[in-house]
Design a protein around this motif. Structure first.
Motif, mmCIF file in Angstrom:
data_model
loop_
_atom_site.group_PDB
_atom_site.id
_atom_site.type_symbol
_atom_site.label_atom_id
_atom_site.label_comp_id
_atom_site.label_asym_id
_atom_site.label_seq_id
_atom_site.Cartn_x
_atom_site.Cartn_y
_atom_site.Cartn_z
ATOM 1 N N VAL A 1 0.841 -1.190 0.000
ATOM 2 C CA VAL A 1 0.000 0.000 0.000
ATOM 3 C C VAL A 1 0.876 1.240 0.000
ATOM 4 N N GLY A 2 0.573 2.193 -0.866
ATOM 5 C CA GLY A 2 1.257 3.479 -0.841
ATOM 6 C C GLY A 2 2.743 3.370 -1.119
ATOM 7 N N GLN B 1 2.820 17.974 3.125
ATOM 8 C CA GLN B 1 2.946 19.136 2.238
ATOM 9 C C GLN B 1 3.817 18.812 1.031
ATOM 10 N N LYS B 2 3.423 19.314 -0.137
ATOM 11 C CA LYS B 2 4.192 19.147 -1.369
ATOM 12 C C LYS B 2 4.591 20.535 -1.878
ATOM 13 N N ARG B 3 5.877 20.698 -2.165
ATOM 14 C CA ARG B 3 6.362 22.007 -2.598
ATOM 15 C C ARG B 3 7.168 21.892 -3.886
ATOM 16 N N LYS B 4 6.821 22.724 -4.870
ATOM 17 C CA LYS B 4 7.605 22.832 -6.088
ATOM 18 C C LYS B 4 8.544 24.021 -5.957
ATOM 19 N N PHE C 1 6.000 13.415 -7.240
ATOM 20 C CA PHE C 1 5.303 14.655 -6.892
ATOM 21 C C PHE C 1 3.985 14.765 -7.659
ATOM 22 N N ASN C 2 4.009 14.408 -8.938
ATOM 23 C CA ASN C 2 2.835 14.591 -9.786
ATOM 24 C C ASN C 2 1.830 13.441 -9.703
ATOM 25 N N ASN C 3 2.258 12.282 -9.215
ATOM 26 C CA ASN C 3 1.397 11.106 -9.280
ATOM 27 C C ASN C 3 0.989 10.524 -7.931
ATOM 28 N N VAL C 4 1.662 10.903 -6.862
ATOM 29 C CA VAL C 4 1.325 10.360 -5.543
ATOM 30 C C VAL C 4 0.579 11.433 -4.754
ATOM 31 N N PRO C 5 -0.685 11.211 -4.431
ATOM 32 C CA PRO C 5 -1.488 12.253 -3.782
ATOM 33 C C PRO C 5 -1.132 12.469 -2.311
#
Length: 304
Positions: A99-100, A143-146, A223-227
């Protein structure tokens, strides 16, 4: 002699051509019909003039230390043309819920089990160096940061001063000097991140201050595919074992994750589970003892 599982020659040749002809990202394995834990195939790369391990690690998207362990007799910087290099692209899935995100520290790999496709994506990662070990934890993607700004912690400032006699800048904006690279993913609300890097060397090694490092192409995909909210499990499984449905008895051993002050440093512990799996056959132990002393991180079939 250890029996490393090898693919059919035609598939090997075709796959090698495809791998060399384009930049690589994660290995993706279909799990819809897999009842076994064995995935992937080992690749044999024939060295040409100018080849060296760091370049091969990037070409095949594997870890640098994984290449070293799989090819202990080769010079990582001076490969003679014609030399066969084992690319460790075959593995046993870790013994955890699929999972994950699962990060197995001793093998320096990140697994992402896609919830919608019955597929697993596998990436090489860099982890915390000795004394700054990446913690074992069950957590989630926070948190996700670009284009993140890097702000060294007080502990990092002090370590840098003790090692180099000067302090780091208070913050480094996004750009080529930022050690986080272009993307950063926080583990829940902790100080630990999964992030990119401004240095290609160090992926697949124990080189960070505790965070998880990835190649920029890989962290961009994650970053783009894992929520946000995806489960993340960081584990310590240097030994992976499996009875496969075809009757094969497989084992994969990596260098244990230990620190300098540990009595059992660099030693594989003979757990009861490992002893039960190997059994009492002398032939099995004769195969395994050399690998216990110098783990190669390769899938081995125990044979009589």
């Amino acid at each position: 002699m250890n029996k490393i599982l090898r693919p059919l020659s035609f598939s090997l040749t075709l796959l090698t051509i495809l791998l060399i002809s384009q930049p690589l990202m994660a290995k993706v394995y279909d799990m819809s019909n897999i009842k076994n834990r064995l995935i992937g195939e080992p690749i044999i790369h024939t060295a040409v003039e100018g080849d060296y391990f760091q370049q091969l690690a990037e070409d095949y998207n594997v870890g640098f230390l994984a290449l070293l362990a799989a090819n202990p007799k080769l010079d990582p910087f001076l490969l003679k043309p014609g030399t066969e290099v084992i690319i460790p692209n075959q593995m046993l899935l870790p013994y955890v819920p699929q999972v994950g995100i699962v990060i197995n520290l001793p093998e320096l790999r990140l697994y992402y089990f896609s919830p919608d496709e019955n597929k697993v994506h596998v990436f090489p990662v860099g982890i915390g160096r000795e004394g700054l070990t990446t913690p074992l934890t069950n957590t989630v993607v926070g948190q996700k940061r670009k284009n993140p700004t890097w702000r060294p912690t007080k502990e990092a400032q002090q370590r840098h001063f003790e090692e180099h006699g000067e302090y780091l800048p208070k913050e480094v904006p996004s750009g080529p000097d930022n050690p986080f690279g272009k993307y950063a993913i926080r583990l829940d609300t902790s100080e630990y991140l999964i992030h990119g890097s401004n240095k290609r060397f160090g992926i697949g090694m124990r080189a960070s201050s505790g965070c998880i490092r990835m190649y920029d192409e890989d962290i961009e995909w994650v970053f783009n595919n894992v929520p946000k909210g995806t489960k993340v499990r960081i584990i310590n499984q240097p030994v992976k074992m499996s009875y496969e449905k075809d009757g094969k008895q497989l084992i994969e051993i990596h260098q244990p994750l230990t620190d300098e002050n540990e009595v059992t440093k660099d030693k594989v512990i003979l757990t009861r589970a490992l002893q039960r799996f190997v059994g009492t056959k002398r032939e099995h132990w004769q195969q395994l003892i050399p690998v216990l002393d110098k783990p190669q991180g390769l899938v081995i079939e125990l044979t009589e």
